[in-house]
Design a protein around this motif. Structure first.
Motif, PDB file in Angstrom:
ATOM      1  N   ASN A  74       0.832  -1.217   0.000  1.00  0.00           N
ATOM      2  CA  ASN A  74       0.000   0.000   0.000  1.00  0.00           C
ATOM      3  C   ASN A  74       0.861   1.260   0.000  1.00  0.00           C
ATOM      4  O   ASN A  74       0.543   2.236  -0.696  1.00  0.00           O
ATOM      5  CB  ASN A  74      -0.925   0.007   1.221  1.00  0.00           C
ATOM      6  N   LYS A  75       1.932   1.232   0.761  1.00  0.00           N
ATOM      7  CA  LYS A  75       2.845   2.381   0.780  1.00  0.00           C
ATOM      8  C   LYS A  75       3.416   2.635  -0.601  1.00  0.00           C
ATOM      9  O   LYS A  75       3.474   3.782  -1.068  1.00  0.00           O
ATOM     10  CB  LYS A  75       3.980   2.147   1.781  1.00  0.00           C
ATOM     11  N   GLY A  76       3.851   1.563  -1.266  1.00  0.00           N
ATOM     12  CA  GLY A  76       4.429   1.710  -2.594  1.00  0.00           C
ATOM     13  C   GLY A  76       3.445   2.280  -3.591  1.00  0.00           C
ATOM     14  O   GLY A  76       3.785   3.183  -4.375  1.00  0.00           O
ATOM     15  N   GLU A  77       2.208   1.776  -3.559  1.00  0.00           N
ATOM     16  CA  GLU A  77       1.189   2.253  -4.498  1.00  0.00           C
ATOM     17  C   GLU A  77       0.886   3.730  -4.271  1.00  0.00           C
ATOM     18  O   GLU A  77       0.798   4.517  -5.228  1.00  0.00           O
ATOM     19  CB  GLU A  77      -0.089   1.418  -4.339  1.00  0.00           C
ATOM     20  N   GLN A  78       0.726   4.128  -3.015  1.00  0.00           N
ATOM     21  CA  GLN A  78       0.386   5.527  -2.727  1.00  0.00           C
ATOM     22  C   GLN A  78       1.565   6.463  -2.982  1.00  0.00           C
ATOM     23  O   GLN A  78       1.368   7.626  -3.355  1.00  0.00           O
ATOM     24  CB  GLN A  78      -0.139   5.651  -1.297  1.00  0.00           C
ATOM     25  N   THR A  79       2.777   5.962  -2.809  1.00  0.00           N
ATOM     26  CA  THR A  79       3.955   6.776  -3.127  1.00  0.00           C
ATOM     27  C   THR A  79       4.005   7.063  -4.624  1.00  0.00           C
ATOM     28  O   THR A  79       4.232   8.207  -5.041  1.00  0.00           O
ATOM     29  CB  THR A  79       5.237   6.056  -2.670  1.00  0.00           C
ATOM     30  N   HIS A  80       3.767   6.041  -5.438  1.00  0.00           N
ATOM     31  CA  HIS A  80       3.727   6.228  -6.893  1.00  0.00           C
ATOM     32  C   HIS A  80       2.614   7.198  -7.291  1.00  0.00           C
ATOM     33  O   HIS A  80       2.806   8.081  -8.147  1.00  0.00           O
ATOM     34  CB  HIS A  80       3.512   4.882  -7.597  1.00  0.00           C
ATOM     35  N   GLU A  81       1.447   7.045  -6.691  1.00  0.00           N
ATOM     36  CA  GLU A  81       0.308   7.907  -7.025  1.00  0.00           C
ATOM     37  C   GLU A  81       0.593   9.366  -6.708  1.00  0.00           C
ATOM     38  O   GLU A  81       0.054  10.265  -7.365  1.00  0.00           O
ATOM     39  CB  GLU A  81      -0.938   7.440  -6.279  1.00  0.00           C
ATOM     40  N   ALA A  82       1.434   9.597  -5.712  1.00  0.00           N
ATOM     41  CA  ALA A  82       1.794  10.971  -5.351  1.00  0.00           C
ATOM     42  C   ALA A  82       2.898  11.533  -6.241  1.00  0.00           C
ATOM     43  O   ALA A  82       3.328  12.680  -6.060  1.00  0.00           O
ATOM     44  CB  ALA A  82       2.233  11.036  -3.891  1.00  0.00           C
ATOM     45  N   GLY A  83       3.382  10.738  -7.205  1.00  0.00           N
ATOM     46  CA  GLY A  83       4.417  11.199  -8.121  1.00  0.00           C
ATOM     47  C   GLY A  83       5.821  11.071  -7.585  1.00  0.00           C
ATOM     48  O   GLY A  83       6.770  11.625  -8.151  1.00  0.00           O
ATOM     49  N   MET A  84       5.974  10.326  -6.507  1.00  0.00           N
ATOM     50  CA  MET A  84       7.289  10.156  -5.901  1.00  0.00           C
ATOM     51  C   MET A  84       7.972   8.891  -6.408  1.00  0.00           C
ATOM     52  O   MET A  84       7.321   7.981  -6.911  1.00  0.00           O
ATOM     53  CB  MET A  84       7.167  10.077  -4.375  1.00  0.00           C
ATOM     54  N   ARG A  85       9.271   8.846  -6.237  1.00  0.00           N
ATOM     55  CA  ARG A  85      10.031   7.629  -6.500  1.00  0.00           C
ATOM     56  C   ARG A  85       9.808   6.667  -5.329  1.00  0.00           C
ATOM     57  O   ARG A  85       9.881   7.071  -4.159  1.00  0.00           O
ATOM     58  CB  ARG A  85      11.507   7.958  -6.633  1.00  0.00           C
ATOM     59  N   SER A  86       9.542   5.408  -5.627  1.00  0.00           N
ATOM     60  CA  SER A  86       9.307   4.408  -4.592  1.00  0.00           C
ATOM     61  C   SER A  86      10.234   3.222  -4.814  1.00  0.00           C
ATOM     62  O   SER A  86      10.146   2.540  -5.839  1.00  0.00           O
ATOM     63  CB  SER A  86       7.842   3.944  -4.621  1.00  0.00           C
ATOM     64  N   ASP A  87      11.123   2.978  -3.869  1.00  0.00           N
ATOM     65  CA  ASP A  87      12.028   1.831  -3.920  1.00  0.00           C
ATOM     66  C   ASP A  87      11.696   0.896  -2.759  1.00  0.00           C
ATOM     67  O   ASP A  87      11.722   1.325  -1.597  1.00  0.00           O
ATOM     68  CB  ASP A  87      13.489   2.279  -3.793  1.00  0.00           C
ATOM     69  N   THR A  88      11.373  -0.334  -3.069  1.00  0.00           N
ATOM     70  CA  THR A  88      11.103  -1.322  -2.023  1.00  0.00           C
ATOM     71  C   THR A  88      12.197  -2.378  -2.034  1.00  0.00           C
ATOM     72  O   THR A  88      12.483  -2.980  -3.073  1.00  0.00           O
ATOM     73  CB  THR A  88       9.736  -2.001  -2.225  1.00  0.00           C
ATOM     74  N   HIS A  89      12.824  -2.584  -0.889  1.00  0.00           N
ATOM     75  CA  HIS A  89      13.889  -3.563  -0.742  1.00  0.00           C
ATOM     76  C   HIS A  89      13.346  -4.718   0.097  1.00  0.00           C
ATOM     77  O   HIS A  89      13.136  -4.572   1.309  1.00  0.00           O
ATOM     78  CB  HIS A  89      15.117  -2.935  -0.065  1.00  0.00           C
ATOM     79  N   ARG A  90      13.097  -5.853  -0.564  1.00  0.00           N
ATOM     80  CA  ARG A  90      12.560  -7.034   0.114  1.00  0.00           C
ATOM     81  C   ARG A  90      13.716  -7.995   0.403  1.00  0.00           C
ATOM     82  O   ARG A  90      14.333  -8.530  -0.522  1.00  0.00           O
ATOM     83  CB  ARG A  90      11.493  -7.704  -0.753  1.00  0.00           C
TER      84      ARG A  90
END
Length: 309
Positions: A58-74
């Protein structure tokens, strides 16, 4: 009390959070156009905790929607503390990343306190670093924990000036209770922090114009704990058995807060529901902190557009 019709205003945190994310998206677009700057958020998750996986997605999706860069490290659950600290060090030095969030809980072999302390305080968008804790206590600019910040925004949207109001915060955690009290002090409220060892807790709560419940005990706060007309902010998220006996027997659950909503709604002036109250504000404020961090790193004054009419 359960048969009494609700009279309280229901505070729609979901709607406010959506409007806040829209404002952040417009501000991010302005940053890109005027300064060629895109805020970047890095989220680190270690292991396969199901609730954490959903939250991170959810964080990743909302970060993208806000126009921000989203990097998730799993990272695998077997990741060592040294490996995790090495990743954080790399993110601290990455100029394209302005916010770093390490999803909790971490596996037992990793010291969460040590990991959180390794994050650059100016990229600590969770607001948990001891430097940011100190900044908040001293009234200095810093990054504030997202859930208390969201609560404060809802309160100020409802009341405007909070000066002189009596506030009681039930709960003394470093994540919600303590920073919530500091924020309310900063707004010139008279603040009491209550907890499990507070004598006559219901009587203390009845003194509050603003009552914030953050203890993790399902529906603990009843009608007779609430001053008539008070504003009640319910931070709790608790899973309890379904009201349907068949579903309950199947292990199905429902989500409730720390406040008995039906009882509170018959006494309070305003109350947040669970779900749909404080919860949506947490990720929205995470995005706000990331935007703020990006602006500060570039020496730009953060400026959000007004809420749309």
């Amino acid at each position: 009390m359960s048969d009494t019709a609700p009279t309280a205003r229901v505070i729609d945190g979901k709607a406010y959070a959506a409007a806040l994310r829209a404002r952040i998206a417009r501000a991010v677009e302005t940053l890109k156009l005027r300064h060629n700057l895109q805020p970047g958020l890095a989220v680190v998750i270690v292991g396969e905790d199901p609730a954490s996986q959903i939250y991170v997605r959810n964080k990743g999706e909302q970060t993208h929607e806000a126009g921000m860069r989203s990097d998730t490290h799993r990272l695998d659950a077997s990741t060592t503390e040294e490996q995790l600290l090495s990743l954080i060090d790399a993110l601290n030095g990455d100029p394209h990343i302005h916010g770093i969030l390490v999803q909790l809980p971490l596996p037992a072999h990793i010291d969460a306190t040590k990991v959180l302390a390794a994050i650059d305080p100016d990229k600590d968008v969770d607001g948990f670093h001891i430097i940011n804790v100190g900044r908040l206590a001293a009234g200095l600019p810093g990054l504030v924990p997202c859930t208390p910040l969201g609560c404060l925004m809802l309160l100020k949207d409802l009341h405007g000036d909070l000066t002189g109001k009596r506030a009681v915060v039930i709960g003394r955690s470093n994540i919600v209770g303590k920073p919530m009290a500091q924020l309310l002090l900063g707004e010139s409220c008279t603040v009491t922090i209550a907890h499990s060892r507070t004598r006559d807790l219901p009587a203390v709560c009845r003194e509050a114009d603003i009552l914030v419940a953050a203890v993790g005990r399902p529906e603990m706060v009843k009608a007779d704990w609430i001053k008539p007309g008070a504003t009640v902010i319910d931070v709790g998220i608790n899973r309890v058995p379904s009201l349907d006996p068949v579903k309950a027997a199947e292990g199905k659950t429902r989500v409730v807060g720390d406040v008995d909503f039906k009882e509170a709604a018959a006494v309070a002036g305003a109350v947040t529901p669970v779900p749909g109250g404080v919860g949506p504000m947490t990720i929205a404020c995470l995005l706000l902190n990331t935007y703020t961090s990006a602006c500060r790193a570039a020496g730009i004054e953060p400026e959000l557009p007004e809420l749309a009419a």
